[in-house]
Design a protein around this motif. Structure first.
Motif, PDB file in Angstrom:
ATOM      1  N   ALA A 148     -41.328 -24.873  63.523  1.00 52.27           N
ATOM      2  CA  ALA A 148     -42.756 -24.618  63.742  1.00 52.27           C
ATOM      3  C   ALA A 148     -43.057 -23.144  63.977  1.00 52.27           C
ATOM      4  O   ALA A 148     -44.217 -22.769  64.188  1.00 52.27           O
ATOM      5  CB  ALA A 148     -43.248 -25.439  64.931  1.00 52.27           C
ATOM      6  N   GLU A 167     -49.223 -28.746  69.243  1.00 47.88           N
ATOM      7  CA  GLU A 167     -50.013 -28.685  68.013  1.00 47.88           C
ATOM      8  C   GLU A 167     -49.197 -28.091  66.868  1.00 47.88           C
ATOM      9  O   GLU A 167     -49.244 -28.582  65.727  1.00 47.88           O
ATOM     10  CB  GLU A 167     -51.272 -27.845  68.243  1.00 47.88           C
ATOM     11  N   ASP A 170     -46.648 -30.707  65.819  1.00 46.64           N
ATOM     12  CA  ASP A 170     -47.304 -31.848  65.183  1.00 46.64           C
ATOM     13  C   ASP A 170     -47.684 -31.544  63.739  1.00 46.64           C
ATOM     14  O   ASP A 170     -47.702 -32.440  62.888  1.00 46.64           O
ATOM     15  CB  ASP A 170     -48.552 -32.224  65.986  1.00 46.64           C
ATOM     16  N   ALA A 171     -47.939 -30.275  63.463  1.00 47.91           N
ATOM     17  CA  ALA A 171     -48.353 -29.864  62.112  1.00 47.91           C
ATOM     18  C   ALA A 171     -47.202 -29.910  61.107  1.00 47.91           C
ATOM     19  O   ALA A 171     -47.425 -29.745  59.901  1.00 47.91           O
ATOM     20  CB  ALA A 171     -48.948 -28.457  62.154  1.00 47.91           C
TER      21      ALA A 171
END
Length: 416
Positions: A148, A167, A170-171
């Motif tokens: 990430a 976030e 999660d992406a």
């Protein structure tokens, strides 16, 4: 007692020696959760002491009820390692022996886990002594951090940073989630969610357990922090019905970025998932302070235990508190309960245990004689309230927490 004797015209003083301490065997119970370390401690003690302990391992889910029945029926063990949260209930009921003088005479008394002692003390008398410990911590998947674009060696230290990191993770894709918690598990959430509220200035009970303080600004903010991550899909939908079965397993699967957990996860991950690269840090409050739940067991002695057994029991406690005993405890996956020798006891083990042991210095354990009814019960007000709030809408949080506090207070008042 001394007296004089006349021998050959000389007056000699003689001193009567104290009666020798007789070797004693005492019975000792431990819940199955302690089977990784208690047999080793008992074996080592028995091998070097004139006294001996006779160990019985009881299924974890059965120990509390079994001990309550045995105490009422006059067949309680001489001593046991008891989940520390139950010490107030048994101490207040008069089923435990007062250990105050023995405890306070220990040279290292001030280094014993204060959280364990806080729930081991009822009306200024000590009925439970720290025996084994487990702290709550934050763990994160370093591989997912790298994917990430996050620094894998830097843990989030605020709620905003947890959200930001979650976030980003999660992406990465549909099968990867930023955060996980067991939304239907009372014990899991008192262990991992409540420290984040403590670190933000909130409380759950008054210090004596007589008042519920569920509905507070800090609790509302903590609930909203979790609720918003659920609403935005950063948490798998299955968390809502997870009663604890995936408390450890979800992170171990490798598709969860961040989760609150316990020090026990270090040994379990190292043994069962040796290829998983993970970090361990403190559970943060909203703005960067941190706290921990202090879990584990207190060592208690049954009120009906014969006085003749006490020298053996006290010798066992002191052995468990020795460096050898604390090392055996640590080797079995539990944290030391003596802060003054914790680093020595953990020497040679995974260095992440050092942080987990340090978390105990800021650890807390809620004091309540009705902890099981309030917190651990699957139908109790703690988890039913949190579940409704975590998975509900923002405008329902205040009303839900107020209702939960009223339910808690009713249970507390009925018990008094």
């Amino acid at each position: 007692m001394s007296h004089n004797r006349l021998i050959g015209g000389l007056l000699l003083a003689t001193v009567a020696l104290p009666a020798p301490v007789m070797a004693e065997t005492f019975s000792l119970w431990v819940r199955a959760d302690g089977s990784n370390f208690m047999p080793q401690i008992v074996e080592a003690f028995n091998a070097q002491s004139e006294h001996s302990a006779e160990l019985q391992i009881v299924p974890t889910a059965e120990l509390v009820q079994k001990y309550a029945i045995a105490s009422a029926g006059g067949s309680a063990p001489d001593a046991l390692s008891l989940d520390l949260i139950y010490t107030p209930a048994f101490g207040a009921a008069g089923q435990l022996r007062d250990l105050t003088e023995f405890a306070q005479d220990l040279d290292y008394f001030d280094s014993l886990s204060p959280a364990h002692l806080s729930v081991g003390t009822v009306e200024d008398r000590i009925y439970g002594l720290p025996f084994s410990a487990d702290s709550s911590v934050l763990i994160w998947n370093k591989d997912l951090y790298r994917e990430a674009g996050l620094d894998p060696d830097v843990a989030p230290t605020t709620w905003a940073e947890i959200r930001e990191h979650a976030e980003a993770i999660d992406a990465l894709g549909e099968e990867t989630y930023g955060f996980y918690f067991s939304g239907a598990c009372g014990g899991c959430n008192i262990f991992t969610f409540m420290p984040m509220v403590w670190a933000s200035g909130g409380e759950l009970f008054s210090s004596d357990g007589s008042e519920a303080r569920f509905d507070s600004p800090q609790m509302r903010e903590g609930v909203e922090f979790y609720r918003a991550m659920v609403e935005d899909g950063l948490v798998p939908a299955g968390s809502q019905t997870d009663g604890g079965i995936n408390f450890f397993a979800a992170f171990a699967n490798g598709n969860i970025g961040i989760t609150p957990s316990g020090a026990f996860a270090i040994g379990a991950l190292n043994t069962q998932y040796p290829d998983l690269d993970y970090g361990v840090s403190y559970l943060p409050g909203k703005d960067g302070a941190w706290s921990s739940f202090a879990g584990g067991d207190n060592f208690v002695v049954s009120a009906a235990t014969d006085d003749d057994k006490m020298p053996a029991i006290e010798a066992f406690i002191e052995f468990a508190y020795s460096l050898e005993g604390q090392r055996l405890l640590a080797a079995g996956g539990a944290l030391p309960v003596r802060s003054d020798i914790a680093e020595e006891a953990l020497e040679g083990l995974d260095p992440r245990y050092i942080l987990a042991a340090d978390a105990m210095t800021n650890g807390r354990t809620p004091f309540s004689p009705v902890f099981n009814d309030l917190i651990n019960s699957a139908n109790g007000p703690w988890i039913t309230t949190l579940n409704r709030a975590f998975y509900g809408t923002a405008d329902e949080v205040g009303e839900t927490l107020a209702q939960g506090e009223a339910e808690m207070q009713s249970i507390i008042d009925d018990a008094n």
